[in-house]
Design a protein around this motif. Structure first.
Motif, PDB file in Angstrom:
ATOM      1  N   GLU B  33      70.165  46.408  58.450  1.00 39.72           N
ATOM      2  CA  GLU B  33      70.447  44.993  58.298  1.00 39.72           C
ATOM      3  C   GLU B  33      69.156  44.268  58.001  1.00 39.72           C
ATOM      4  N   TYR B  34      69.292  43.301  57.157  1.00 43.32           N
ATOM      5  CA  TYR B  34      68.103  42.579  56.732  1.00 43.32           C
ATOM      6  C   TYR B  34      68.203  41.119  57.120  1.00 43.32           C
ATOM      7  N   HIS B  35      67.076  40.545  57.372  1.00 43.27           N
ATOM      8  CA  HIS B  35      67.067  39.094  57.416  1.00 43.27           C
ATOM      9  C   HIS B  35      65.997  38.615  56.448  1.00 43.27           C
ATOM     10  N   THR B  36      66.168  37.414  55.961  1.00 49.61           N
ATOM     11  CA  THR B  36      65.203  36.934  54.989  1.00 49.61           C
ATOM     12  C   THR B  36      64.196  36.015  55.676  1.00 49.61           C
ATOM     13  N   VAL B  37      62.966  36.132  55.179  1.00 53.85           N
ATOM     14  CA  VAL B  37      61.884  35.301  55.693  1.00 53.85           C
ATOM     15  C   VAL B  37      61.423  34.435  54.537  1.00 53.85           C
ATOM     16  N   ARG B  38      61.382  33.148  54.748  1.00 58.28           N
ATOM     17  CA  ARG B  38      60.877  32.263  53.694  1.00 58.28           C
ATOM     18  C   ARG B  38      59.374  32.166  53.850  1.00 58.28           C
ATOM     19  N   ALA B  39      58.659  32.960  53.085  1.00 58.58           N
ATOM     20  CA  ALA B  39      57.201  32.947  53.194  1.00 58.58           C
ATOM     21  C   ALA B  39      56.636  31.677  52.574  1.00 58.58           C
ATOM     22  N   LEU B  40      57.231  31.257  51.469  1.00 57.38           N
ATOM     23  CA  LEU B  40      56.830  30.004  50.843  1.00 57.38           C
ATOM     24  C   LEU B  40      58.076  29.152  50.709  1.00 57.38           C
ATOM     25  N   ASP B  41      57.974  27.922  51.134  1.00 63.10           N
ATOM     26  CA  ASP B  41      59.161  27.075  51.173  1.00 63.10           C
ATOM     27  C   ASP B  41      58.826  25.738  50.537  1.00 63.10           C
ATOM     28  N   GLY B  42      58.639  25.759  49.210  1.00 62.70           N
ATOM     29  CA  GLY B  42      58.364  24.513  48.517  1.00 62.70           C
ATOM     30  C   GLY B  42      56.902  24.106  48.532  1.00 62.70           C
ATOM     31  N   VAL B  43      56.031  25.080  48.233  1.00 63.54           N
ATOM     32  CA  VAL B  43      54.594  24.773  48.209  1.00 63.54           C
ATOM     33  C   VAL B  43      54.213  24.101  46.890  1.00 63.54           C
ATOM     34  N   GLY B  44      53.421  23.078  46.948  1.00 59.13           N
ATOM     35  CA  GLY B  44      52.968  22.421  45.727  1.00 59.13           C
ATOM     36  C   GLY B  44      51.581  21.814  45.900  1.00 59.13           C
ATOM     37  N   ILE B  56      43.890  26.741  54.309  1.00 61.23           N
ATOM     38  CA  ILE B  56      43.895  27.259  55.673  1.00 61.23           C
ATOM     39  C   ILE B  56      45.278  27.206  56.275  1.00 61.23           C
ATOM     40  N   GLY B  57      45.444  27.903  57.364  1.00 57.26           N
ATOM     41  CA  GLY B  57      46.724  27.947  58.056  1.00 57.26           C
ATOM     42  C   GLY B  57      46.717  29.116  59.011  1.00 57.26           C
ATOM     43  N   PRO B  58      47.620  29.091  60.001  1.00 55.37           N
ATOM     44  CA  PRO B  58      47.632  30.201  60.952  1.00 55.37           C
ATOM     45  C   PRO B  58      48.091  31.503  60.279  1.00 55.37           C
ATOM     46  N   ASN B  59      47.928  32.614  60.970  1.00 56.17           N
ATOM     47  CA  ASN B  59      48.390  33.894  60.436  1.00 56.17           C
ATOM     48  C   ASN B  59      49.882  33.819  60.130  1.00 56.17           C
ATOM     49  N   GLY B  60      50.251  34.355  58.973  1.00 59.21           N
ATOM     50  CA  GLY B  60      51.671  34.373  58.631  1.00 59.21           C
ATOM     51  C   GLY B  60      52.195  33.063  58.087  1.00 59.21           C
ATOM     52  N   ALA B  61      51.290  32.125  57.769  1.00 57.04           N
ATOM     53  CA  ALA B  61      51.744  30.825  57.291  1.00 57.04           C
ATOM     54  C   ALA B  61      52.160  30.861  55.825  1.00 57.04           C
ATOM     55  N   GLY B  62      51.663  31.854  55.087  1.00 59.93           N
ATOM     56  CA  GLY B  62      51.971  31.932  53.660  1.00 59.93           C
ATOM     57  C   GLY B  62      50.743  31.843  52.777  1.00 59.93           C
ATOM     58  N   LYS B  63      49.550  31.926  53.393  1.00 58.62           N
ATOM     59  CA  LYS B  63      48.318  31.842  52.612  1.00 58.62           C
ATOM     60  C   LYS B  63      48.230  32.967  51.584  1.00 58.62           C
ATOM     61  N   SER B  64      48.341  34.185  52.080  1.00 54.07           N
ATOM     62  CA  SER B  64      48.094  35.281  51.144  1.00 54.07           C
ATOM     63  C   SER B  64      49.253  35.430  50.170  1.00 54.07           C
ATOM     64  N   THR B  65      50.450  35.016  50.563  1.00 50.74           N
ATOM     65  CA  THR B  65      51.553  35.030  49.604  1.00 50.74           C
ATOM     66  C   THR B  65      51.240  34.094  48.435  1.00 50.74           C
ATOM     67  N   THR B  66      50.729  32.914  48.750  1.00 51.72           N
ATOM     68  CA  THR B  66      50.362  31.971  47.685  1.00 51.72           C
ATOM     69  C   THR B  66      49.313  32.593  46.766  1.00 51.72           C
ATOM     70  N   VAL B  67      48.285  33.187  47.403  1.00 47.94           N
ATOM     71  CA  VAL B  67      47.208  33.767  46.608  1.00 47.94           C
ATOM     72  C   VAL B  67      47.749  34.881  45.709  1.00 47.94           C
ATOM     73  N   LYS B  68      48.690  35.675  46.247  1.00 52.72           N
ATOM     74  CA  LYS B  68      49.238  36.764  45.437  1.00 52.72           C
ATOM     75  C   LYS B  68      50.074  36.230  44.276  1.00 52.72           C
ATOM     76  N   VAL B  69      50.783  35.142  44.494  1.00 53.87           N
ATOM     77  CA  VAL B  69      51.528  34.543  43.381  1.00 53.87           C
ATOM     78  C   VAL B  69      50.543  34.057  42.315  1.00 53.87           C
ATOM     79  N   LEU B  70      49.496  33.381  42.750  1.00 56.52           N
ATOM     80  CA  LEU B  70      48.519  32.862  41.794  1.00 56.52           C
ATOM     81  C   LEU B  70      47.799  33.986  41.059  1.00 56.52           C
ATOM     82  N   ALA B  71      47.649  35.129  41.734  1.00 53.54           N
ATOM     83  CA  ALA B  71      46.958  36.259  41.116  1.00 53.54           C
ATOM     84  C   ALA B  71      47.893  37.067  40.225  1.00 53.54           C
ATOM     85  N   GLY B  72      49.173  36.732  40.213  1.00 51.72           N
ATOM     86  CA  GLY B  72      50.109  37.444  39.351  1.00 51.72           C
ATOM     87  C   GLY B  72      50.655  38.721  39.964  1.00 51.72           C
TER      88      GLY B  72
END
Lengths: 263, 327
Positions: B33-44, B56-72
């Motif tokens: 069974e899966y649950h979904t995690v919203r790592a990014l929820d309307g970042v702009g 900046i932001g606490p661990n798990g806030a979505g920092k590295s997800t943002t960076v990975k999106v920007l890095a392609g």
């Protein structure tokens, strides 16, 4: 292209720093080679049945195994495995290079250079002192070199498949062990393939693994003539191409999954 | 034209649910069974060329997800993202030529090779023309004083030296956008200062648009005028460091050291936070009483030896902001 060539060279320079490891390897291979040859000598003396290869050919085959043992894909690429495990594969995805060929060229260096460093001293020692023969002809020598080249590519393609499987299974120990066992048994590096029972021969012939050792070694000893060898080179190259295509397809899928699932 | 534009970025991950116990683990083999995690929820946000922004932001806030999106590396579920006019995950290879990445916890240098050989390898991977490569490399090496390290194998470098070499490595292909992910993690105080000093110079002299993620608030204070704070997948704050302080607290601290014989009496507008012998730390709100007035009053009424006005440490502010944002 030059990116992959540089990767190969850089890896090579790293490996050249480990000359002591190569020296230790040479001593070990010589020792085990000696033991193996004693076993086969006893075997040839005690049996009167016809053997698949002459004694001299067998001895040469055994020395070739010892010299080129590291050509067998016996584990996943440790660097790629580490990068998958700790997530630095992300670093490699922000490079303007094709990840498959990047890993392949690094793996090729890792495969070929240790073999060269160990093979040369073993040839120099085993030829004059331990019954290893030269290639049956100059043409056979060239065919052997070509076949060894194909074997190195094949070995890398197999290693890549095992490495890529880590995108699904993370812990690489099981894959490495399975790979080492299969590849050593089926390539002829434990027992030369002509000594396997007749019923096994079609299976061994069909599988890619004989291209790692058996094909190049038998053209060297003259057990396979040049005319017989040409289709066998095709066997090596076609298997390599097939495995590269499968590997590229799997890597693309695995990376997409990584991308979908997040790091 | 902004260097980076991000709008309404949403990214969800499916996470396999772990069931407790052996039985649960065996069930998990067959059916998950899966649950979904919203790592990014309307970042702009958007960045101007040459900006150095603290992300900046606490661990798990979505920092590295943002960076990975920007890095392609990651493809978002929805939203717009343009880096230098390109969508990162389309034509990945062309995009990554324009970006440089430093992950503080890892190195992109070859462990067993001299630094210079790793640089040469990167030149080939990025296909940088030799003339341009040599010029960039020499310039960066001179700027950072790395010359004596170039022939040293990477494994013999100290962490601080290695980090500076890593930063140079990420700039050899002259990227227009640089990601620094915790570049001072694990460094000693001197090396941290050296890296910060380097980044400031880089900023001044090269004008590379830089996104810095870090947990070290001294990095932010030393380097960034603008801070973007992400929490629970959305932007909690975007503005100057001063505005960030002001938003959470107006509080300031005044530390007074009395000469012998001074004894504290209760004063209006201030509260005593700490006292240690003749030394008192008072907190006050500058909206109620201006710092100058307070100082004048204290100086008039007490025998003062020393005075110091401080902002609350940024860690305190961030911690409060993280708490404030808890759902």
């Amino acid at each position: 292209m030059s990116a992959y060539l540089s990767t190969f060279q850089a890896r090579g320079r790293v490996l050249l720093q480990y000359r002591e490891a190569a020296l230790a390897g040479v001593v070990t291979q010589l020792f085990w080679g000696g033991i193996r040859i004693m076993i086969y000598e006893a075997f040839y003396r005690s049996s009167s049945a016809a053997q698949p290869m002459s004694y001299a050919q067998t001895v040469t085959y055994l020395w070739l195994i010892q010299a080129m043992l590291l050509l067998v894909p016996w584990r996943v690429d440790p660097e790629a495995a580490a990068s998958i495990r700790d997530g630095s594969v992300a670093y490699e995805m922000v490079r303007p290079a094709d990840l498959y060929w990047y890993w392949f060229s690094r793996g090729l260096a890792q495969r070929v250079l240790p073999v060269l460093m160990r093979a040369a001293p073993i040839f120099i020692i085993a030829m004059p002192f331990f019954g290893m023969q030269a290639p049956v002809s100059a043409a056979a020598a060239l065919a052997w070199v070509a076949s060894i080249g194909a074997a190195a590519l094949l070995s890398c393609a197999i290693t890549m498949l095992a490495t890529i499987s880590l995108l699904w299974s993370v812990a690489g120990d099981g894959v490495s062990r399975l790979l080492a066992t299969l590849a050593s048994l089926l390539s002829g590096s434990v027992v030369p393939l002509p000594f396997y029972p007749d019923w096994a021969q079609p299976v061994l012939n069909a599988l890619p693994f004989r291209g790692l050792m058996d094909i190049p070694f038998r053209v060297y000893t003259g057990d396979v003539t040049l005319g017989q060898w040409l289709p066998l080179l095709g066997h090596q190259l076609i298997w390599t191409a097939v495995l590269v295509l499968i590997g590229r397809w799997l890597l693309a899928r695995g990376l997409r999954r990584l991308v979908v699932q997040g790091g | 034209m902004p260097a980076v534009v991000v709008q309404d970025l949403v990214k969800t991950f499916r996470v396999a649910e772990r069931r407790p116990g052996l039985l649960g683990a065996m069930k998990g083999l067959f059916h998950r069974e899966y649950h979904t995690v919203r790592a990014l929820d309307g970042v702009g946000f958007s960045l101007q060329p040459g900006e150095l922004v603290g992300y900046i932001g606490p661990n798990g806030a979505g920092k590295s997800t943002t960076v990975k999106v920007l890095a392609g590396i990651l493809v978002p579920d929805s939203g717009r993202c343009e880096v230098l006019g390109q969508v990162p995950w389309q034509e990945r290879v062309r995009h990554v030529r324009n970006i440089g990445v430093v992950f503080g916890q890892r190195t992109q240098l070859w462990w067993d090779l001299p630094v210079i050989e790793s640089f040469d390898l990167l030149r080939d991977i990025y296909a940088v023309p030799q003339v341009q490569y040599a010029a960039t490399r020499d310039e960066l090496v001179a700027l950072l004083g790395l010359g004596p390290l170039l022939d040293t194998p990477v494994r013999q470098l100290s962490l601080g030296q290695r980090m500076r070499c890593d930063i140079v490595a990420s700039l050899l292909h002259r990227p227009a956008l640089l990601f620094l992910d915790e570049p001072t993690i694990g460094l000693d105080a001197v090396s941290k200062l050296a890296v910060r000093d380097f980044l400031l110079r880089l900023q001044r002299e090269q004008g590379v648009t830089t996104i810095l993620t870090t947990h070290d608030m001294d990095d932010i204070e030393a380097l960034c005028t603008r801070v973007i704070l992400i929490n629970h997948g959305s932007i909690a704050f975007d503005g100057t460091l001063e505005a960030l302080r002001g938003r959470v607290t107006q509080e300031r601290y005044l530390t007074v050291e009395f000469a012998d014989g001074g004894a504290w009496r209760d004063e209006p507008d201030v509260t005593v936070v700490r006292s240690n012998g003749q030394r008192y730390t008072l907190s006050f709100d500058p909206r109620q009483i201006a710092a100058a007035d307070l100082i004048a009053r204290i100086a008039a009424r007490y025998p003062v030896r020393d005075l110091l006005v401080e902002n609350p440490p940024i860690e305190t502010i961030i911690a409060r902001l993280y708490d404030e944002d808890q759902p």
